[in-house]
Design a protein around this motif. Structure first.
Motif, mmCIF file in Angstrom:
data_model
loop_
_atom_site.group_PDB
_atom_site.id
_atom_site.type_symbol
_atom_site.label_atom_id
_atom_site.label_comp_id
_atom_site.label_asym_id
_atom_site.label_seq_id
_atom_site.Cartn_x
_atom_site.Cartn_y
_atom_site.Cartn_z
ATOM 1 N N GLN A 123 17.873 39.291 30.239
ATOM 2 C CA GLN A 123 18.960 38.559 30.200
ATOM 3 C C GLN A 123 19.957 39.620 30.880
ATOM 4 N N GLU A 124 19.691 40.662 31.574
ATOM 5 C CA GLU A 124 20.596 41.468 32.088
ATOM 6 C C GLU A 124 21.469 40.865 33.075
ATOM 7 N N SER A 125 22.779 41.479 33.048
ATOM 8 C CA SER A 125 23.434 41.103 34.134
ATOM 9 C C SER A 125 24.293 42.242 34.636
ATOM 10 N N GLU A 126 24.281 41.759 36.042
ATOM 11 C CA GLU A 126 25.223 42.837 36.801
ATOM 12 C C GLU A 126 26.717 43.112 36.068
ATOM 13 N N PRO A 127 27.087 44.236 36.202
ATOM 14 C CA PRO A 127 28.360 44.497 35.530
ATOM 15 C C PRO A 127 29.542 44.155 36.449
ATOM 16 N N PHE A 128 30.583 43.467 35.885
ATOM 17 C CA PHE A 128 31.441 42.765 36.723
ATOM 18 C C PHE A 128 33.008 43.385 36.340
ATOM 19 N N GLN A 129 33.597 44.071 37.034
ATOM 20 C CA GLN A 129 34.981 44.529 36.648
ATOM 21 C C GLN A 129 35.985 43.602 37.365
ATOM 22 N N ALA A 130 36.447 42.605 36.548
ATOM 23 C CA ALA A 130 37.382 41.578 36.962
ATOM 24 C C ALA A 130 38.952 42.203 37.268
ATOM 25 N N PRO A 131 39.339 41.852 38.558
ATOM 26 C CA PRO A 131 40.962 42.021 38.528
ATOM 27 C C PRO A 131 41.584 41.263 37.524
ATOM 28 N N ASP A 132 42.693 41.804 37.386
ATOM 29 C CA ASP A 132 43.741 41.097 36.392
ATOM 30 C C ASP A 132 44.085 39.946 37.246
ATOM 31 N N ARG A 133 43.777 38.740 36.554
ATOM 32 C CA ARG A 133 44.116 37.188 36.995
ATOM 33 C C ARG A 133 45.590 36.939 37.230
ATOM 34 N N PHE A 134 46.475 37.867 36.408
ATOM 35 C CA PHE A 134 47.867 37.505 36.468
ATOM 36 C C PHE A 134 48.567 38.450 37.498
ATOM 37 N N ARG A 135 47.921 39.761 37.345
ATOM 38 C CA ARG A 135 48.828 40.793 38.237
ATOM 39 C C ARG A 135 47.922 41.172 39.545
ATOM 40 N N ALA A 136 46.856 40.976 39.694
ATOM 41 C CA ALA A 136 46.001 41.362 40.872
ATOM 42 C C ALA A 136 46.629 40.689 42.259
ATOM 43 N N SER A 137 46.489 41.235 43.266
ATOM 44 C CA SER A 137 46.943 40.434 44.579
ATOM 45 C C SER A 137 45.793 39.611 45.008
ATOM 46 N N ALA A 138 46.240 38.721 45.852
ATOM 47 C CA ALA A 138 45.246 37.643 46.413
ATOM 48 C C ALA A 138 44.022 38.383 47.047
ATOM 49 N N ALA A 139 44.177 39.538 47.547
ATOM 50 C CA ALA A 139 43.212 40.199 48.318
ATOM 51 C C ALA A 139 42.342 40.610 47.162
ATOM 52 N N GLU A 140 42.579 41.337 46.202
ATOM 53 C CA GLU A 140 41.719 41.840 45.065
ATOM 54 C C GLU A 140 40.936 40.658 44.517
ATOM 55 N N VAL A 141 41.434 39.469 44.343
ATOM 56 C CA VAL A 141 40.820 38.178 43.639
ATOM 57 C C VAL A 141 39.623 37.674 44.664
ATOM 58 N N ARG A 142 40.117 37.946 45.952
ATOM 59 C CA ARG A 142 39.181 37.451 47.049
ATOM 60 C C ARG A 142 37.792 38.411 46.835
ATOM 61 N N ALA A 143 38.426 39.593 46.832
ATOM 62 C CA ALA A 143 37.071 40.647 46.856
ATOM 63 C C ALA A 143 36.373 40.405 45.610
ATOM 64 N N GLY A 144 36.852 40.051 44.415
ATOM 65 C CA GLY A 144 35.920 39.810 43.214
ATOM 66 C C GLY A 144 35.289 38.841 43.269
ATOM 67 N N LEU A 145 35.675 37.675 43.987
ATOM 68 C CA LEU A 145 35.092 36.375 44.147
ATOM 69 C C LEU A 145 33.775 36.527 45.067
#
Length: 456
Positions: free
Chosen positions: A101-123
Motif C-alpha cells: 500500500q505504499e504511496s509516492e509522497p506528495f507535497q501539496a501546494p497551499d490550495r488557498f495561497r499557492a499561485s496558479a502555476a504551483e497548483v498546475r505543477a502539483g496536478l
C-alpha cells in the motif's frame, strides 16, 4: 441556482440498473492497468520504468512526448508486470500486480495561497492532470492553456449510469478541497477576471455540502443527454476555434481533494456493474484500473456477453482478458450485454416482439418499461434517409442532419460552421442509436475532429 430543462432527447429503457446506493467492497482485485491510448487520444508515450520494476501508487511511469509536463502515474502500489504494445509500438496498457500500500509522497501546494502555476505543477506531478479534458476535441487539456470555464459533472443521464451523488457520498471534504484546487486553474496568467467554475447537477439532490471554490451550481433536467457535459457546455459556455472549456468528473474532483488533504494518492474507484447480462446489478468499490476479468467473476449471467466500459450508447469495449479489459480513468459503469444473438423469423412484421422502438411502430413501448437489449444491430448498413429522427433526440442548437452529411463527406469546413467543435462521441450517440441507416456516426465524428485538429 439556475435550472435548465432539456425537452428533446431520449431515455433508453435498458434493463439492469444498479439497485444498491452503498457500494459493495471489491478491492480484492490483484491486477490493474493504465490505459494511455484510451485515456489520451494520439498519445506518444515514453515509458519511464521497466518491466519487473516495483512502483508506488502515484509514482510517474509514463509521459506524453507531446506535452512532457504531464505525467501518468501508477494507479496502485505493486510490480509492473508487462507493457503491452499494439500496432506501430503504441503502448496499449501498463499492467500492474498489486502488492502493498505504499504511496509516492506528495507535497501539496497551499490550495488557498499557492499561485496558479504551483497548483498546475502539483496536478501534473501527481498524475491527475489527465483527468482534465478540454472542448473542442475532448482531449486531455494542454498544460500551457487556461480555460475560459471549467465544468464539474455531477449528473449523468446515460442509460443505467449511476448517480454521481452516490459515487462521492461521504467525501464532502475531499470534494470541496478539489473544487478549491481547480478554481485556481481559472486565474488568467496576465491577470483579469477568472472564468466560471460550474458544478452541474440534477434537480432534487442536495449538493450544498460539496460546494466550494466559488463554484456555481446549475441544474439540468429532462431526458438524456441532459446529463452530458457537452450539453452543459453548449448552454452555459459554448466553445469554438478560439474558445475553450475544460471538464472533469465528480470522482476525480474528490480524488484531487483527498490528495491535497492527505498527501497520498487515492487508489479506489466506485463503478456500477449494470446491464441485462448482469447477474446482480450493483455499485462496487474497487481499484482504479481494475481488471474486468477479476471484477466480473460471478457477475455475468449470459453464456456470451459483451463488456462495455461506459454506457451502451457511447462506451468502449472492455473484454475481459484483452488489452483493453480494465477500468479506464473515466469509467463509472460497466454495461454487460448479451452477445449471442439469433435471427428471428419475421420479427420486423410482429407488432409485439419484445424490442424497443424510438418511434411508435411497435406496441411494446406501451406494455414494457424496460427492455433486455443485446448487441444485435437489427439491420444492416443502408442509405442515409433523413426523416427527422436526428432532430427528435438532439437538444443542442445545431442542425444534425446537415452536420451528419458533412461528416459523411469529410467536409470539415462545413462541419465547423455547423458546430462540430462542440461535440464528442457522447453527444452524437443518441443520433446513432435512432439512425435507421446503421451508419457509424460517432466514428465519422471522431475522424472529422482528428482531421480538423491536424489542420490546425
Amino acid at each position: 441556482m439556475s435550472a435548465i430543462k432539456i425537452r428533446r432527447g431520449l431515455d433508453v429503457p435498458i434493463h439492469g440498473a444498479a439497485v444498491n446506493r452503498t457500494p459493495q467492497d471489491r478491492r480484492d482485485v490483484r491486477q490493474v492497468a493504465l490505459l494511455p491510448a484510451q485515456e489520451s487520444r494520439g498519445i506518444k508515450a515514453r515509458v519511464l520504468v521497466e518491466e519487473g520494476a516495483r512502483v508506488r501508487a502515484g509514482q510517474p511511469v509514463l509521459v506524453d512526448r507531446r506535452d512532457e509536463s504531464v505525467l501518468y502515474t501508477a494507479p496502485v502500489s505493486g510490480v509492473l508486470k508487462t507493457i503491452q504494445r499494439g500496432e506501430r509500438r503504441i503502448v496499449q496498457n501498463l499492467l500492474f500486480q498489486v502488492e502493498g500500500q505504499e504511496s509516492e509522497p506528495f507535497q501539496a501546494p497551499d490550495r488557498f495561497r499557492a499561485s496558479a502555476a504551483e497548483v498546475r505543477a502539483g496536478l501534473m506531478r501527481s498524475g491527475f492532470w489527465p483527468c482534465l479534458r478540454q472542448r473542442p476535441f475532448d482531449k486531455v487539456a494542454l498544460s500551457t492553456d487556461t480555460p475560459g470555464a471549467l465544468f464539474v459533472t455531477g449528473t449523468d443521464s446515460a442509460p443505467l449510469a449511476p448517480r454521481p451523488f452516490d459515487l462521492v457520498a461521504g467525501r464532502e471534504a475531499g470534494f470541496r478541497a478539489g473544487l478549491e484546487v481547480l478554481s485556481r486553474l481559472l486565474e488568467p496568467a496576465g491577470g483579469g477576471d477568472r472564468g466560471p467554475l460550474y458544478l452541474c447537477v440534477p434537480p432534487g439532490e442536495n449538493w450544498s455540502p460539496f460546494v466550494a471554490g466559488g463554484a456555481e451550481l446549475r441544474t439540468f433536467s429532462g431526458p438524456h443527454p441532459s446529463g452530458n457535459v457537452g450539453t452543459h457546455i453548449h448552454f452555459l459556455y459554448p466553445v469554438g476555434p478560439s474558445r475553450r472549456a475544460w471538464h472533469i468528473d465528480a470522482q476525480s474532483v474528490a480524488d484531487i481533494g483527498d490528495l491535497w488533504l492527505t498527501g497520498k494518492t487515492p487508489t479506489d474507484r466506485v463503478v456500477a456493474i449494470t446491464g441485462p447480462a448482469a447477474k446482480s446489478p450493483k455499485l462496487v468499490r474497487t481499484r482504479r484500473g481494475a481488471s474486468t476479468l477479476e471484477l466480473l467473476q460471478g457477475e455475468i449471467q449470459a453464456q456470451q456477453a459483451r463488456v462495455v466500459a461506459g454506457s451502451a450508447l457511447d462506451g468502449v469495449l472492455a473484454a475481459p482478458g484483452s488489452a483493453g479489459g480494465y477500468l479506464g480513468r473515466f469509467t463509472n459503469q460497466l454495461t454487460l450485454l448479451e452477445d449471442q444473438t439469433e435471427r428471428e423469423l419475421l420479427t420486423w412484421a410482429l407488432p409485439i416482439a419484445g424490442r424497443f422502438s424510438a418511434t411508435n411502430l411497435l406496441f411494446d413501448k406501451f406494455f414494457r418499461k424496460r427492455f433486455k437489449f443485446d448487441t444485435d444491430e437489427n439491420g444492416s448498413l443502408r442509405a442515409l434517409v433523413p426523416v427527422g429522427q436526428y432532430e427528435s433526440v438532439m437538444p443542442l442548437d445545431i442542425l444534425p442532419t446537415q452536420l451528419i452529411k458533412a461528416l459523411a463527406s469529410g467536409d470539415t469546413d462545413t462541419a465547423i460552421k455547423l458546430g462540430v467543435l462542440e461535440l464528442s462521441e457522447a453527444d452524437l450517440a443518441l443520433c446513432q442509436f435512432v439512425d435507421s441507416s446503421k451508419q457509424p456516426l460517432t466514428e465519422w465524428l471522431r475522424n472529422t475532429l482528428t482531421a480538423i485538429e491536424k489542420e490546425d
